[in-house]
Design an enzyme around this catalytic site. Structure first.
Site, PDB file in Angstrom:
ATOM      1  CG  ASN A  43     -33.442 -36.924  26.812  1.00 56.85           C
ATOM      2  OD1 ASN A  43     -33.813 -35.791  27.084  1.00 56.85           O
ATOM      3  ND2 ASN A  43     -32.379 -37.161  26.069  1.00 56.85           N
ATOM      4  CG  ASN A  44     -36.125 -43.437  31.020  1.00 61.67           C
ATOM      5  OD1 ASN A  44     -37.031 -43.521  31.835  1.00 61.67           O
ATOM      6  ND2 ASN A  44     -35.776 -44.450  30.237  1.00 61.67           N
ATOM      7  CB  SER A  45     -40.747 -40.166  31.536  1.00 60.68           C
ATOM      8  OG  SER A  45     -41.169 -41.319  30.858  1.00 60.68           O
ATOM      9  CB  THR A 138     -39.903 -44.747  31.322  1.00 60.75           C
ATOM     10  OG1 THR A 138     -38.740 -45.582  31.359  1.00 60.75           O
ATOM     11  CG2 THR A 138     -40.988 -45.284  32.238  1.00 60.75           C
TER      12      THR A 138
END
Length: 159
Positions: A43-45, A138
């Protein structure tokens, strides 16, 4: 007796002698801590941004390729906090924080000329002695679209 489930301890810095930019997060999330990898949550970009900016959107086969991409681009990773108590992964849940010795790291790696904070919480926890920028977090808690985050990180990562 301390509740070990909420005690979080950061990773060592991901750095080499060629590093010119140090990206500082706050504290690895639970997925990262479990896997022993920076920004491991899908889920972290963070890695999507690095992929877009430095890897021509080719994707990464594994964590080693991600790390190699950062090193090739003279980017180091670490966290502002060495430890804290936190339920879950949200920065807003952080308590009893202890700072990493970032000044000592900067002395050890004098090629680092800029710090880029991954979000506001990291920036509020430490005031650097060198040039710095605060990039969009992020984390998936930051609901901005990936394109907005990529443009923001691109401008903040300029040396």
């Amino acid at each position: 007796m301390e509740n070990t489930e909420i005690k979080k301890v950061s990773f060592p810095p991901l750095i080499d002698e060629e590093a010119e930019i140090l990206i500082l997060g706050t504290m690895p999330g639970n997925d990262s801590l479990r896997l022993g990898q920076y920004y491991a949550s899908s889920n972290n970009s963070f890695w999507k941004i690095i992929n877009a900016l430095f890897n021509e959107n080719k994707g990464f086969a594994d964590y080693k390729e991600k790390v190699d991409c950062l090193k090739k681009n003279h980017i180091a990773l670490w966290n502002v906090l060495s430890s804290c108590n936190r339920e879950g992964s949200a920065d807003s849940n952080i308590q009893e924080e202890k700072l990493n010795d970032i000044e000592a790291l900067l002395k050890q790696y004098p090629n680092i000329k800029k710090i880029v904070f991954n979000g506001q919480k990291a920036a509020k926890s430490y005031t650097p002695c060198i040039a710095y920028a605060i990039a969009e977090s992020t984390s998936n808690a930051n609901a901005k679209k990936i394109g907005v985050k990529i443009k923001n990180w691109e401008s903040n990562l300029k040396k």
